[in-house]
Design a protein around this motif. Structure first.
Motif, PDB file in Angstrom:
ATOM      1  N   ASN A  73       2.862   8.273  -1.375  1.00 58.02           N
ATOM      2  CA  ASN A  73       3.900   7.433  -0.778  1.00 58.02           C
ATOM      3  C   ASN A  73       4.902   6.883  -1.794  1.00 58.02           C
ATOM      4  O   ASN A  73       5.650   5.957  -1.483  1.00 58.02           O
ATOM      5  CB  ASN A  73       3.257   6.280  -0.002  1.00 58.02           C
ATOM      6  CG  ASN A  73       2.435   6.778   1.174  1.00 58.02           C
ATOM      7  OD1 ASN A  73       2.875   7.648   1.917  1.00 58.02           O
ATOM      8  ND2 ASN A  73       1.226   6.255   1.322  1.00 58.02           N
ATOM      9  N   GLY A  74       4.899   7.446  -2.995  1.00 60.85           N
ATOM     10  CA  GLY A  74       5.910   7.074  -3.968  1.00 60.85           C
ATOM     11  C   GLY A  74       5.450   6.011  -4.950  1.00 60.85           C
ATOM     12  O   GLY A  74       4.273   5.617  -4.982  1.00 60.85           O
ATOM     13  N   ASP A  76      10.264   8.729  -4.584  1.00 63.59           N
ATOM     14  CA  ASP A  76       9.261   9.469  -3.830  1.00 63.59           C
ATOM     15  C   ASP A  76       8.381  10.273  -4.775  1.00 63.59           C
ATOM     16  O   ASP A  76       8.799  10.652  -5.876  1.00 63.59           O
ATOM     17  CB  ASP A  76       9.948  10.427  -2.847  1.00 63.59           C
ATOM     18  CG  ASP A  76      10.614   9.694  -1.694  1.00 63.59           C
ATOM     19  OD1 ASP A  76       9.969   8.801  -1.116  1.00 63.59           O
ATOM     20  OD2 ASP A  76      11.780  10.013  -1.391  1.00 63.59           O
TER      21      ASP A  76
END
Length: 289
Positions: free
Chosen positions: A216-217, A230
């Motif tokens: 999820n970055g 990201d």
């Protein structure tokens, strides 16, 4: 500014079903920082045994300088087994060499000439290494980057040790799962990740806070703002050492004069590349630097 980039803490062997692999975040961090042109050193302790000799051989094979005191304890190992579903289970052996890193004149000299140091919570589970790490951090120059890569493992941490480390670092690296644990331990206000991170920065006077969230970055919170990127989609060989490569690349880039956003971008690219390779210490292509 000092001369050395130091990773201090555990040096061990991961004893896997298919054989043993060199483990320990400090060496991984130092190795990746060294690829950005810095004189990096892995600091730990090993036993007077064959496994200790093999750690030396492995670090020399990667051309990574080391400061490894030999102590009267066995070289550290982590027994890795797979359960019925194939999920790895870890047994980190206690009362081992890296629990007993001595604070020597040589280590004090490295601290006095240090420009960045990375340390974690695992190597502070025992009083001897905890004291040595604290003395090292107290002895570094004022402008040294002190990165606490929290790295929670099993139950080898306490609120007191974590808070003392927060006070001694100026950059905190934490993942989303660890942030949940910290929120509970420290009773951090707010619901959003960003709010909790900003509270940690304010409460402990941090220059930066790196929050990684897996696929999820990742975020870097700093005085000038927030950098979010990201996580690249790659074909994963294994994720061993990916987080350490992120930290090493980020610190190495900052020391080379990159902005926070530029260092973050490099760290994301490097850690994604490490995931495509087998093992924690692949050579990084020059195009990433």
């Amino acid at each position: 500014m000092g001369k050395f980039v130091i990773g201090i803490g555990e040096a061990l062997w991961d004893m896997l079903p298919e054989g043993k692999k060199l483990g320990g975040a400090p060496a991984n961090f130092a190795y990746h920082a060294s690829q950005f042109g810095h004189e990096a050193i892995a600091v730990s302790a090993i036993g007077q045994d064959k496994l200790g000799e093999e750690i030396v051989e492995a670090l020399e094979e990667h051309r990574l300088p080391y400061h490894l005191d030999r102590v009267e304890y066995p070289t550290g190992t982590v027994q890795v087994t797979l359960d019925a579903q194939g999920v790895p289970q870890y047994e980190i052996k206690t009362d081992v060499a890296w629990d007993n890193i001595p604070y020597t004149k040589e280590l004090a000299a490295l601290a006095a000439d240090c420009k960045a140091v990375c340390f974690g919570s695992l190597a502070q589970r025992n009083a001897v290494s905890r004291e040595s790490i604290s003395l090292f951090l107290d002895a570094v120059p004022e402008d040294c980057l002190k990165v606490f890569d929290i790295n929670l493992r099993q139950d080898f941490y306490s609120k007191e040790v974590l808070e003392a480390s927060f006070h001694r670092c100026n950059i905190l690296k934490i993942n989303d799962e660890e942030l949940v644990v910290m929120s509970r331990l420290l009773e951090l206000p707010g619901l959003a990740l960003e709010e909790k991170c900003k509270h940690l920065m304010k409460d402990y006077g941090l220059r930066m806070l790196i929050l990684t969230c897996g696929v999820n970055g990742s975020y870097v919170f700093y005085e000038g703002g927030i950098s979010f990127l990201d996580t690249p989609k790659v074909t994963v060989a294994d994720t061993v050492g990916a987080g350490d490569s992120f930290t090493g690349a980020f610190v190495g880039s900052l020391l080379n004069g990159k902005t926070v956003s530029e260092a973050h971008e490099t760290a994301v690219k490097v850690s994604a590349y490490v995931c495509t390779q087998s093992g924690a210490m692949p050579e990084i292509p020059n195009t990433f630097k």
